[in-house]
Design an enzyme around this catalytic site. Structure first.
Site, PDB file in Angstrom:
ATOM      1  N   LYS A 169     -14.576  13.200 -63.123  1.00 59.88           N
ATOM      2  CA  LYS A 169     -13.925  14.457 -62.758  1.00 59.88           C
ATOM      3  C   LYS A 169     -12.413  14.273 -62.902  1.00 59.88           C
ATOM      4  O   LYS A 169     -11.911  13.154 -62.792  1.00 59.88           O
ATOM      5  CB  LYS A 169     -14.333  14.874 -61.333  1.00 59.88           C
ATOM      6  CG  LYS A 169     -13.763  13.994 -60.192  1.00 59.88           C
ATOM      7  CD  LYS A 169     -12.441  14.541 -59.682  1.00 59.88           C
ATOM      8  CE  LYS A 169     -11.845  13.741 -58.574  1.00 59.88           C
ATOM      9  NZ  LYS A 169     -10.496  14.125 -58.193  1.00 59.88           N
ATOM     10  N   ASP A 198     -18.956  12.181 -60.090  1.00 58.48           N
ATOM     11  CA  ASP A 198     -18.062  12.437 -58.965  1.00 58.48           C
ATOM     12  C   ASP A 198     -18.413  11.379 -57.933  1.00 58.48           C
ATOM     13  O   ASP A 198     -19.479  11.434 -57.318  1.00 58.48           O
ATOM     14  CB  ASP A 198     -18.289  13.846 -58.406  1.00 58.48           C
ATOM     15  CG  ASP A 198     -17.340  14.185 -57.264  1.00 58.48           C
ATOM     16  OD1 ASP A 198     -16.776  13.248 -56.653  1.00 58.48           O
ATOM     17  OD2 ASP A 198     -17.173  15.381 -56.954  1.00 58.48           O
ATOM     18  N   HIS A 199     -17.534  10.392 -57.760  1.00 58.41           N
ATOM     19  CA  HIS A 199     -17.899   9.223 -56.967  1.00 58.41           C
ATOM     20  C   HIS A 199     -18.279   9.570 -55.528  1.00 58.41           C
ATOM     21  O   HIS A 199     -18.965   8.794 -54.861  1.00 58.41           O
ATOM     22  CB  HIS A 199     -16.781   8.183 -56.989  1.00 58.41           C
ATOM     23  CG  HIS A 199     -15.569   8.568 -56.196  1.00 58.41           C
ATOM     24  ND1 HIS A 199     -14.561   9.338 -56.730  1.00 58.41           N
ATOM     25  CD2 HIS A 199     -15.212   8.311 -54.917  1.00 58.41           C
ATOM     26  CE1 HIS A 199     -13.633   9.524 -55.810  1.00 58.41           C
ATOM     27  NE2 HIS A 199     -13.996   8.919 -54.710  1.00 58.41           N
ATOM     28  N   LYS A 203     -21.472   7.934 -52.384  1.00 58.86           N
ATOM     29  CA  LYS A 203     -21.223   7.378 -51.053  1.00 58.86           C
ATOM     30  C   LYS A 203     -22.480   7.506 -50.197  1.00 58.86           C
ATOM     31  O   LYS A 203     -23.163   8.532 -50.206  1.00 58.86           O
ATOM     32  CB  LYS A 203     -20.045   8.087 -50.386  1.00 58.86           C
ATOM     33  CG  LYS A 203     -18.704   7.784 -51.052  1.00 58.86           C
ATOM     34  CD  LYS A 203     -17.575   8.498 -50.339  1.00 58.86           C
ATOM     35  CE  LYS A 203     -16.231   8.158 -50.978  1.00 58.86           C
ATOM     36  NZ  LYS A 203     -15.836   6.760 -50.762  1.00 58.86           N
ATOM     37  N   GLU A 237      -5.948  12.648 -46.523  1.00 59.24           N
ATOM     38  CA  GLU A 237      -5.415  11.379 -47.017  1.00 59.24           C
ATOM     39  C   GLU A 237      -4.041  11.155 -46.410  1.00 59.24           C
ATOM     40  O   GLU A 237      -3.244  12.095 -46.310  1.00 59.24           O
ATOM     41  CB  GLU A 237      -5.313  11.393 -48.538  1.00 59.24           C
ATOM     42  CG  GLU A 237      -6.641  11.539 -49.259  1.00 59.24           C
ATOM     43  CD  GLU A 237      -6.460  11.575 -50.764  1.00 59.24           C
ATOM     44  OE1 GLU A 237      -6.670  10.533 -51.411  1.00 59.24           O
ATOM     45  OE2 GLU A 237      -6.105  12.635 -51.290  1.00 59.24           O
ATOM     46  N   ASP A 256      -7.749  19.097 -57.677  1.00 60.20           N
ATOM     47  CA  ASP A 256      -7.990  17.664 -57.534  1.00 60.20           C
ATOM     48  C   ASP A 256      -9.110  17.352 -56.547  1.00 60.20           C
ATOM     49  O   ASP A 256      -9.868  16.409 -56.748  1.00 60.20           O
ATOM     50  CB  ASP A 256      -6.703  16.963 -57.094  1.00 60.20           C
ATOM     51  CG  ASP A 256      -6.806  15.448 -57.179  1.00 60.20           C
ATOM     52  OD1 ASP A 256      -7.261  14.945 -58.218  1.00 60.20           O
ATOM     53  OD2 ASP A 256      -6.440  14.774 -56.201  1.00 60.20           O
ATOM     54  N   HIS A 261     -14.906  17.569 -55.004  1.00 57.40           N
ATOM     55  CA  HIS A 261     -15.388  16.942 -53.765  1.00 57.40           C
ATOM     56  C   HIS A 261     -15.725  17.985 -52.697  1.00 57.40           C
ATOM     57  O   HIS A 261     -16.783  17.938 -52.070  1.00 57.40           O
ATOM     58  CB  HIS A 261     -14.325  15.999 -53.193  1.00 57.40           C
ATOM     59  CG  HIS A 261     -13.949  14.872 -54.088  1.00 57.40           C
ATOM     60  ND1 HIS A 261     -14.769  14.377 -55.071  1.00 57.40           N
ATOM     61  CD2 HIS A 261     -12.816  14.110 -54.152  1.00 57.40           C
ATOM     62  CE1 HIS A 261     -14.169  13.374 -55.686  1.00 57.40           C
ATOM     63  NE2 HIS A 261     -12.990  13.195 -55.157  1.00 57.40           N
ATOM     64  N   LYS A 361      -2.691  15.784 -48.651  1.00 54.60           N
ATOM     65  CA  LYS A 361      -2.068  14.466 -48.723  1.00 54.60           C
ATOM     66  C   LYS A 361      -0.958  14.355 -47.688  1.00 54.60           C
ATOM     67  O   LYS A 361      -0.421  15.364 -47.219  1.00 54.60           O
ATOM     68  CB  LYS A 361      -1.513  14.223 -50.130  1.00 54.60           C
ATOM     69  CG  LYS A 361      -2.607  14.035 -51.178  1.00 54.60           C
ATOM     70  CD  LYS A 361      -2.042  13.576 -52.492  1.00 54.60           C
ATOM     71  CE  LYS A 361      -3.144  13.262 -53.500  1.00 54.60           C
ATOM     72  NZ  LYS A 361      -3.967  12.099 -53.097  1.00 54.60           N
TER      73      LYS A 361
END
Length: 510
Positions: A169, A198-199, A203, A237, A256, A261, A361
């Site tokens: 992604k 999409d990591h 998870k 984050e 992003d 996500h 962020k």
């Protein structure tokens, strides 16, 4: 005399015994950050778990002029630095490094792809691999189409065995570019051979959402509008953009994080039970959720979205610069580093339940969680005074940094009088199984080798997500709603607080 270590009874059944066929994985961008931090360490750990098939080989492909030995040294350094399992097992590492090759590839030169093809034929013969190929694009998204078309021109997308391509992604920059990418990839590879990674979906706790809902009969009956007041999804984050200014100033938090996500977490939380944990069944239900989300258009965008950008401030005791002071960021940038949304899913299960999503962020801490907020009891049996310390029941699914699930409920305080207080019951992955959760890429790489696309994103899912986000992005480019500054180290702009206050709610503080 060597003492055998007693087996861990809590870890029984944790090993993945699925067997992949022998294959060659070609990593484009093999000397880059993604390959070094994630892919090579993940492959090493799969080798340590004996999950890699006999004859499996890796070919690094990048613009750097490296010898094979230099690439192996690079891989060894990265595995020592970033592997989740420490200390490194030298025997496993040496064996894994011996399976690595390197070919210099300029993505614009067809001859380099033909040279890559010759290397693959050599490996097929040496390792007895029946032509199976996995092409991993660990490269910037604009290169995906170039790589795919060069593979086709060099004849590397066909022949004996399977041929799969993996792309990271974001899948496009908007709906139009996403469709163009899909058309190119599907021109070269069959859709079931395109693995959009999409990591987050790798998870453990993200997968645990489905297990929690559908493997436990006590939760699914209350998972609906009858008892749930609202859902909050937080992707916070504490870091800034970490030198990615050139990319991030064009993308922003919405593209992003939220588009991929964030919406992935919405679909897993809201989807109907699939007929089986099988690729098309699971992905069909996820697409249904995306299509049921009420589109935000016109005034809805101004009333239901928040965009913010961090100013200078303090994070974890360290003073940090404003976003506009970051490298490769325009001094008058209007790019959001915080995005907040209120969404509604127009179906029977979720009618009237708001889903609040925020991503930002330079917030106070790194945390990703889904909070299911239940409605208050319809009658205060014990009276207002006894219940004043009680919050509504809530289930929190923590995805990072500490994977787990917590349940908040009311319990009697041990005293002479009758007083109820909120308490929390916790499940933590590490505590319960006495093993560290595997890296997301370990699961996803193995799934790709096996050919299981369940945890990968399908083309129609990508397009459905962009169809929701594009109108918001178009309005934001017209400064609707206006960009609001927030101090680094705080929980975002004031508008985010007001978004929930308007509904008589407030953000959960992780």
């Amino acid at each position: 005399m060597k003492v055998e270590e007693a087996p861990n009874p809590l870890a029984e059944g944790l090993h993945d015994y699925r067997v992949a066929d022998p294959a060659v994985m070609i990593i484009f961008g093999a000397t880059g950050d993604l390959s070094g931090r994630k892919l090579l360490p993940a492959l090493y750990n799969l080798a340590k778990q004996r999950s890699l098939p006999a004859g499996f080989a890796v070919v690094g492909a990048a613009i750097d002029d490296l010898t094979e030995q230099a690439f192996r040294k690079h891989a060894s350094d990265k595995i020592h630095a970033f592997s989740r399992t420490q200390p490194i097992d030298d025997r496993v590492l040496d064996s894994f490094l011996s399976s690595l090759s390197y070919v210099k590839v300029d993505f614009g030169k067809l001859d380099d792809f033909k040279a890559l093809g010759q290397k693959l034929q050599e490996l097929d013969s040496t390792n007895h691999i029946p032509g199976n190929r996995i092409f991993y694009c660990a490269t910037p998204p604009p290169t995906y189409q170039t790589i795919a078309l060069q593979l086709q021109a060099a004849g590397l997308n066909s022949g004996g065995g399977f041929h799969r391509i993996v792309v990271e992604k974001p899948f496009g920059f908007d709906l139009l570019s996403a469709r163009e990418l899909t058309q190119t990839l599907q021109k070269v590879f069959a859709e079931d051979s395109v693995f959009r990674i999409d990591h987050y979906l790798g998870k453990e706790t993200v997968q645990n959402i489905l297990a929690f809902r559908f493997a436990n009969s006590i939760f699914e009956p209350v998972w609906n509008t009858n008892l749930i007041d609202s859902v909050q999804i937080t992707v916070a984050e504490d870091i800034g953009i970490e030198g990615r200014g050139a990319y991030y100033d064009k993308a922003g938090a919405m593209r992003d994080i939220i588009q991929n996500h964030g919406l992935q977490l919405v679909t897993l939380t809201a989807m109907e039970p699939p007929l089986a944990f099988e690729a098309n069944a699971v992905r069909d239900e996820k697409v249904k959720v995306l299509r049921a989300i009420r589109p935000l258009i016109g005034e809805d965008i101004e009333q239901s979205t928040v965009r913010g950008q961090y100013a200078k401030g303090w994070v974890l005791g360290v003073q940090v610069p404003a976003y506009r002071e970051e490298k490769n960021v325009a001094p008058d940038s209007q790019t959001e580093t915080y995005a907040g949304l209120r969404l509604f899913i127009d179906n029977w299960r979720w009618a009237g339940v708001p889903f609040y999503i925020r991503a930002g962020k330079r917030l106070p801490k790194r945390v990703t969680e889904i909070r299911i907020q239940f409605k208050r009891p319809p009658h205060l049996t014990f009276g207002r005074e006894a219940m004043k310390e009680v919050d509504p029941n809530a289930i929190t699914l923590r995805i990072q940094p500490e994977e787990g699930i917590s349940l908040k409920f009311g319990a009697k305080v041990p005293s002479a009088g009758l007083r109820i207080r909120s308490v929390t019951m916790d499940f933590q992955y590490m505590t319960s199984f006495l093993v560290e959760a595997p890296e997301a890429y370990e699961r996803l790489l193995l799934d790709c080798m096996i050919g299981d696309p369940t945890l990968f994103t399908r083309a129609d899912e990508v397009e459905a997500a962009w169809a929701l986000i594009d109108p918001i992005e178009n309005a934001w480019r017209s400064q609707r709603p206006p960009l609001e500054m927030y101090a680094a180290g705080t929980w975002g702009p004031e508008a985010a607080t007001k978004l929930l206050q308007a509904d008589g709610r407030e953000w959960h503080r992780p």
